[in-house]
Every structure is written in structure tokens, then in C-alpha cells.
Design a protein around this motif. Sequence first.
Motif, PDB file in Angstrom:
ATOM      1  N   GLY A   6      49.666  15.781  77.227  1.00 46.19           N
ATOM      2  CA  GLY A   6      49.416  16.864  78.165  1.00 46.19           C
ATOM      3  C   GLY A   6      48.213  16.599  79.031  1.00 46.19           C
ATOM      4  N   TYR A  77      41.943  23.115  71.708  1.00 48.17           N
ATOM      5  CA  TYR A  77      42.178  21.688  71.453  1.00 48.17           C
ATOM      6  C   TYR A  77      41.091  21.088  70.563  1.00 48.17           C
ATOM      7  CZ  TYR A  77      45.508  22.076  75.291  1.00 48.17           C
ATOM      8  OH  TYR A  77      46.551  22.451  76.094  1.00 48.17           O
ATOM      9  N   ASN A 174      51.371  24.291  75.788  1.00 47.17           N
ATOM     10  CA  ASN A 174      50.392  23.751  74.851  1.00 47.17           C
ATOM     11  C   ASN A 174      49.526  24.849  74.257  1.00 47.17           C
ATOM     12  OD1 ASN A 174      51.070  21.029  74.962  1.00 47.17           O
ATOM     13  ND2 ASN A 174      49.817  20.653  76.762  1.00 47.17           N
ATOM     14  N   SER A 206      55.391  24.743  68.736  1.00 43.70           N
ATOM     15  CA  SER A 206      55.827  24.365  70.078  1.00 43.70           C
ATOM     16  C   SER A 206      57.314  24.660  70.266  1.00 43.70           C
ATOM     17  CB  SER A 206      55.555  22.879  70.315  1.00 43.70           C
ATOM     18  OG  SER A 206      55.956  22.486  71.611  1.00 43.70           O
TER      19      SER A 206
END
Length: 350
Positions: A6, A77, A174, A206
Motif C-alpha cells: 500500500g 501501521y 487498509n 481485510s
Amino acid sequence: MSVDVGAKVLGVLMLLELLALVVTSVAILADGGPEGLNFWASFNPAAILAGGLAGSAGIAFAFAFASFISFEATAIYGEESKDPKTVVPRATYLAVGVITALFALTAFAMVTGMGASSVVEKTVELSSLDGVPQADPAAVLFSLATQYVAPWMATVMGVLVISSLFAGPLAFQNAASRYLFALGRGGALPAPLSHVNGRGAPSTASLATSVLTDLVIVTFAVFRLDPVLNMFYWFSGLAVVAIVLIEILVCIAVIAFFHRNAGSENVVQTIIAPVLATIGLILGEYLLMSRFGLLSGTVAKGVDPTMSSWCLSPIGWVLVSLPFVLLLVGYLHSLWSHTENEALVKDVLS
């Protein structure tokens, strides 16, 4: 999807978009426009606050809040970065700094390109479509790019707009999958959502995000609702209100956490900063909700949204209330279920 995939896709597209805006802005400022550079005309506090929070200034601030949404996505993240305690704060400050500088530069260039004394009239003229003012706001920047750079720049920007329609959903995919992963691991949602693949990406979450997205798209298609005027506007407005509400709760959680678990952090980090952030976010949430009709295209019939606030259609009231209803449902569920991932809590505290 793994974070590095990503990041590569979104990174390339973002850099191209930034480059196009910077090149166009520099070209306009180098030319000076019809009236020359006038920094004060673009950043005069009196002009920014004109109309007050109940009028045009409130509308502007509401859209400004909406434009900054997603900078907080750096935190999700953290577990997939090598040094989250260092990388995440740096990435967050960098994101806010870049967005602020880019918006300021582009706004200054656009005012310069149209002329400070006639910027309102020129904006209405360039954005009009079939006699409807501001029906095509992107045309303002495209026209300036054609005038001060070349026609090919407007074409490039058009292509990048299309690519951003791919980059945006990829980023949301994401983000949403990692939120579901965290909720599944914490016990708020079914545990299978916390499963990851061999590379550590939340694969099950996801997949669940993709299924939910497809169901929404199919539902809107069945009821013949417009994909832009309905689905995009409704959910973008809803997302902004929901995310700001979450950010307010996070600020309160920060204060509560450090009150119970004192560490090496200073008073600015544990009290002053989160308190100021809470106040600012509550103000922003009020502005977003009061101007929700403009953000989501759900203004009540016969109402001028630039003159009146809190004038929503029935679907508008449902959408703007939904985050708070779900918050209440989630709170009641937590009281009833008493589910908590004790191992996770111990890991966070350590």
C-alpha cells in the motif's frame, strides 16, 4: 494487504499529485498574476474569520477539518513498522506539516492567479457548470494550471484525480481492516478478525472489509442511488463526523491512561496537549455537524445551506446521529459482555 504494498502504490500517486500542485503554484507565483503577490489578502485573519463561526468562517473551518482527516492513520501501521514509538510520531507530524504547507501554498497561488480583489467572482465564474455556480470546483485549479503552466498540466491533474479515486479506497481499505483487526484482538468484535497472514497483515479483517464494501455498493445499486451524490457524499460526511468523535475519545483516553499509569512523559504530553486537542476537536465536531448538510449533500429542501446551519433532510439527521448511536450501543455492549483481552492490556501497560 501488507503495509509495504500500500505504501508503494499510495506513495507514488501522492508524490505525483504533490508535484503537480507545487509546479502549478510556483508557476503562478512566479508570474505574479493580474495584481501581483499579496500575501496579506490570502492570510488576513479578518478575512479568514469573516462571517463568524455561524456563517462563512464556520463553513470554511468545517471543510478544513474534513480536509485534514486521515493524518491520524499513521498510528494504525505502528505494529508493522520497525520502531513504532519513533516512526509513528514523526510520520504524523510530517503528514500534518506537509498538508498544511501544501494547502497554504496552493491557496496563496490560486488567490494570486485570479487576483485578490476579484477572487470570489473568478471562482464563481470558473466553477460554474450550465449556469450553476460552484458546480465544478475542480475547474478553478484546472483553469489556472492551463493558464499559467500549459494545457497538459490540467490533463495530468485530471488523470491524477482518477488515480486518486483508486488510491483513496485503497487507503481506506487498509485503515478499516486494521481497525477491525484491533477490535477483534481486543475482544470487541469476533476473534477471527484478529488473524493475520504470514507477512503479518490482517488478512481476515481485510476480507471482511471487502465483503462489507461490496454489500454497500450492491445496496446503493439496487436502490438506484447516485454513486457520487449519494454514496460518496453521504459516507464521506459520516466518516468525518465519526473519526473526529473517535479522536475526541482518544484524547480523553490519553488523559485517563496517564493519570492511572504515570510514566516518564511530561505534563505537556499527558495533560496540556490532550486537553487542548479535546477542546479544538469538540469545536471542530460542532462545526462539522452544524454544516453536515453541505458536507454530505443532505440539506433540507428549500434551505440555503450557506445561510442556515442544522437544516438537514431526514437522511441527513440519520447519518449525523449514527456515530453517536453506535457509540452508545458499543458502550452498552461492553457493559453487558465484559470482554477484554487481558494479555493485550498487560502488553500495552508494559
